[in-house]
Structure formats: structure tokens, C-alpha cells
Design an enzyme around this catalytic site. Structure first.
Site, PDB file in Angstrom:
ATOM      1  N   HIS A 180     -47.923  36.808 -77.929  1.00  0.00           N
ATOM      2  CA  HIS A 180     -48.992  37.781 -78.169  1.00  0.00           C
ATOM      3  C   HIS A 180     -50.311  37.245 -77.608  1.00  0.00           C
ATOM      4  O   HIS A 180     -51.060  37.976 -76.938  1.00  0.00           O
ATOM      5  CB  HIS A 180     -49.142  38.065 -79.662  1.00  0.00           C
ATOM      6  CG  HIS A 180     -48.308  39.200 -80.155  1.00  0.00           C
ATOM      7  ND1 HIS A 180     -46.958  39.068 -80.389  1.00  0.00           N
ATOM      8  CD2 HIS A 180     -48.619  40.488 -80.465  1.00  0.00           C
ATOM      9  CE1 HIS A 180     -46.477  40.226 -80.829  1.00  0.00           C
ATOM     10  NE2 HIS A 180     -47.458  41.098 -80.877  1.00  0.00           N
ATOM     11  N   HIS A 227     -48.241  32.678 -86.512  1.00  0.00           N
ATOM     12  CA  HIS A 227     -48.453  31.543 -85.602  1.00  0.00           C
ATOM     13  C   HIS A 227     -49.452  30.567 -86.188  1.00  0.00           C
ATOM     14  O   HIS A 227     -50.378  30.966 -86.911  1.00  0.00           O
ATOM     15  CB  HIS A 227     -48.969  32.016 -84.236  1.00  0.00           C
ATOM     16  CG  HIS A 227     -47.936  32.682 -83.398  1.00  0.00           C
ATOM     17  ND1 HIS A 227     -46.936  31.976 -82.755  1.00  0.00           N
ATOM     18  CD2 HIS A 227     -47.733  33.987 -83.086  1.00  0.00           C
ATOM     19  CE1 HIS A 227     -46.162  32.829 -82.077  1.00  0.00           C
ATOM     20  NE2 HIS A 227     -46.631  34.043 -82.268  1.00  0.00           N
TER      21      HIS A 227
END
Length: 413
Positions: A180, A227
Site C-alpha cells: 500500500h 504494518h
């Protein structure tokens, strides 16, 4: 040696899931009842799955916490769930800021399929096909290299607890680097590099847009608990490195796709070989299907561009209209743009559904794989690779050739 030790300590510090949890608390995210106790029990341990034992080598789903709520009540809901995983994401969480929840949800969507299926078609059909093709070339390489790197490094998602998981859709994938963050860095920067000078706009506007886009996507992945800070920083730097390598040759690649006689054969073979290679890197996860999907889309777009060039269907703005400007935007032009997007996306979605219905049973029949349980069948390379590659290859081909031809036929070009 001292420098290496300092860098190692810094990396460990940035990978600490407690830093992710601290950012979430700063943004007002709180776990369910008893979460603080579970966080204390998890302190200093490895990845924890739903507050249970340490996770296996492959991240098979760390605890999931959907939704968001303003005080004083909790807001309970289920997150977007991947049909190929068994995670149910039934925990609740609370947030003091619904604005931040929706803002970072938007940031996450800027790296998901919904955004891509709206952004790239709008750019190609309504703004500048020249620009759209090059963006897709860069996007394909960034995402492919990012997904393969994940399967080589094999770092799990941040431990939960202490991290609160607001998303489970990509939870079965590895964590390092954040793809991302890679796409959220590469697309706006490539958009700026490719469009400035070709389009008339202030440079400061482009820089601010790229900074805000990149920051929103990167911060959203930490907010969602998907993350670590290190994952996001690595994804950001990795995307810049790939952009430095591919930006100087993107014109050469696009010209090859358009003009070389045997370009479609080479493109299809190369992308298929890259897909097969990526499927050998690790056991099944959703990243394998995503990789085949990205490669198929890139191959379809390249082949559609080649057919357009061979048939004389010109989508690029004429050279005498450069540099382009948005100052000529009128209600009629805007209405046609929205109509093209609406009709075109419907065609793309119908293509996707039709190809999915055809390719999965056909692949199961060819390779003699039972298709009573589609989810299990799609975890086999013999099914997942051709299904994703062919389906999204046709979507990409429709994007570049079939839909523009339809627009030309009905007078919307």
C-alpha cells in the site's frame, strides 16, 4: 560494526508493534474490554494471534478489530472480509474520532482494487491515455516487485495484541514491505513526474497533492494495524528506488508495446512467466492471486494499446493540443466524463464476472481439480493463476480497446 549495530537497533525499534499501538491510541483507537491486560501479557513476545500463542511463520490472521465509534458507546461492525480466508473479524473496538477512522479508511482504499478500477479508467478515458498507460506500467512493476519481496522476506504482520486490527482483508499476507505504501508513493510521484509540463498546473499544487496522497496512504496502514513503521518506511523507499529505475525507460516500454510487431506475444509470455515464478516463492496466500491479477491487468492493457495502435484508434491527445489544461472544463464535458466512467466501469465489471464464471470451472476441469469448494480450488496454482491472469487480462484489454471502441461507436469518444 558500530554503525550496523545502531541500524539494527533502529530497525528493531521501528518494527516494534507497540509503536503501532501507540499511534493507534494517539488517534483515539481503543481495543475491546480487557485489551489492556492482554497487551501487557503480550509485551515483548512475538506475533500473537487473537491474544493466543505466538503466530506461525506465515501470518495466519492476527486479532481483528473492525469498525469505529465515538464515545460513549462502542460501534460494532464487521470489516471487509476476504472470501478466501476464514477470519471472521468479530471483535469490537472504539474510537474517539470517527473522522480519523473514515479518513484513514479512505487512505487504505487508495491502494485497493476499488480505487484502481475507478482511477485508471477515468484517467485513460477522460484525461490522457498517454499518461494512463505509463502510470499502469510503473504500477505493475512496483506492485509485482513488492509482492514478491514480501514472499521472500516473510515477516509477519504486527503482533495483536498490542496492535488493534481494524482490517483483515490482507491479513494472510506477509508484512514487509507495505505494498500500500509502495503504490501510495509510486502513483502520485509518477503522476507528478509524467504530467508536469504536459499539463498546465502549478508545481506546488502537484507537490502538495503527492505529499498528502502518500502521507495518507502510509499513515493509514499503521492506523489500521496492518504494518509496522518499518514496513511503511521500507515500502516508501522501495517505491522511490523502483521509480528511479523505471521512469527513465517508461517511454521506451510504452513505445515497444505500441509498435513492435510481436509485442503481444512477448508481453503475454513475460507476464505469465513472472506470475508462475511468483507462485513458487511461498505457500498459498492472497498475495499470489493479487500478483497474477496485477500482471494480467498489465498484459491486457499493453495488448489493448497495441491493437489500438495497429487499428488506428487514437486515444492520445493530438500533439498540437499540448500542454493540456483543465480550464476548458464545462458542464457538458464533465457530464460526458461521468457517463463514460459509468458505462465503462459497468462493462469492466461485467467482463470480470463473466470471465470468472468461465475460467474457474474450466481450469478445474482441465487440471481435474474438484470445484465443489471454490475457495479450496482457488488455493491451487493451476486454478488461481489462470483465473486471475485471464480474467484481469480481459479487464485490462477491455479498458484499453473494447470500451474505447464502444465509446467511438456510440459517439462518446
Amino acid at each position: 560494526m558500530a554503525l550496523c549495530r545502531r541500524l539494527t537497533r533502529l530497525a528493531a525499534h521501528l518494527q516494534d508493534p507497540r509503536k503501532v499501538a501507540a499511534f493507534q491510541r494517539l488517534c483515539g483507537v481503543e481495543g475491546p474490554s480487557g485489551w489492556a491486560d492482554a497487551e501487557q501479557r503480550a509485551g515483548g513476545r512475538g506475533s500473537v494471534v487473537n491474544g493466543g500463542p505466538p503466530a506461525a511463520e506465515h501470518p495466519a490472521g492476527n486479532g481483528t478489530v473492525p469498525g469505529g465509534a465515538g464515545p460513549p458507546q462502542r460501534w460494532r461492525r464487521r470489516p471487509r472480509r476476504n472470501s478466501l480466508t476464514e477470519e471472521d473479524g468479530s471483535q469490537e473496538f472504539s474510537t474517539r474520532s470517527r473522522f480519523l477512522y473514515y479518513l484513514f479508511s479512505l487512505g487504505t482504499e487508495l491502494g485497493n482494487e476499488l480505487f484502481y478500477i475507478l482511477f485508471f479508467p477515468f484517467c485513460i478515458w477522460n484525461l490522457d491515455a498517454w499518461l494512463g498507460r505509463r502510470l499502469i506500467i510503473i504500477w505493475v512493476w512496483v506492485m509485482y516487485l513488492g509482492q514478491c519481496t514480501k514472499d521472500v522476506i516473510r515477516w509477519p504482520r504486527p503482533a495483536s495484541p498490542p496492535v488493534v486490527k481494524l482490517e483483515v482483508f490482507y491479513n494472510s499476507e506477509y508484512s514487509m514491505p507495505s505494498t500500500h505504501a509502495m503504490s501510495g508513493t509510486a502513483i502520485p510521484l509518477a503522476l507528478l513526474l509524467l504530467s508536469y509540463g504536459r499539463w498546465q498546473y502549478p508545481l506546488m499544487f502537484g507537490l502538495i497533492l503527492a505529499f498528502c496522497w502518500c502521507s495518507l496512504v502510509c499513515c493509514s496502514r499503521i492506523y489500521m494495524g496492518m504494518h509496522s513503521i518499518l514496513d511503511v518506511i521500507a515500502g516508501f523507499l522501495y517505491a522511490i528506488l523502483i521509480l528511479v529505475v523505471f521512469h527513465p525507460v517508461v517511454d521506451l516500454i510504452d513505445n515497444f508495446n505500441l509498435t513492435y510487431k510481436y509485442a503481444p506475444l512477448i508481453i503475454i509470455s513475460l507476464h505469465l512467466a513472472l506470475g508462475i515464478f511468483s507462485f513458487t516463492l511461498d505457500t498459498w496466500s492472497t498475495s499470489r492471486g493479487d500478483t497474477a491479477q496485477i500482471l494480467g491487468c498489465g498484459a491486457g492493457v499493453a495488448c489493448g494499446s497495441h491493437i489500438n495502435y495497429m487499428m488506428g484508434l487514437k486515444l492520445d491527445p493530438p500533439p498540437d493540443t499540448l500542454p493540456l489544461s483543465l480550464s476548458s472544463l464545462t458542464v457538458t464535458v464533465f457530464g460526458k466524463a461521468i457517463l463514460r466512467l459509468l458505462i465503462g466501469v459497468i462493462v469492466l465489471l461485467l467482463t470480470k464476472v463473466a470471465m470468472k464464471k468461465a475460467t474457474i470451472p474450466l481450469a478445474c476441469k482441465i487440471f481435474r481439480i474438484p470445484h465443489d469448494d471454490v475457495r479450496k480450488a482457488r488455493q491451487r496454482m493451476e486454478v488461481e493463476l489462470p483465473y486471475r491472469y485471464i480474467t484481469y487480462g480481459m479487464v485490462g484489454f477491455s479498458l484499453m480497446f473494447i470500451v474505447p471502441s464502444l465509446f467511438h461507436f456510440i459517439g462518446l469518444s
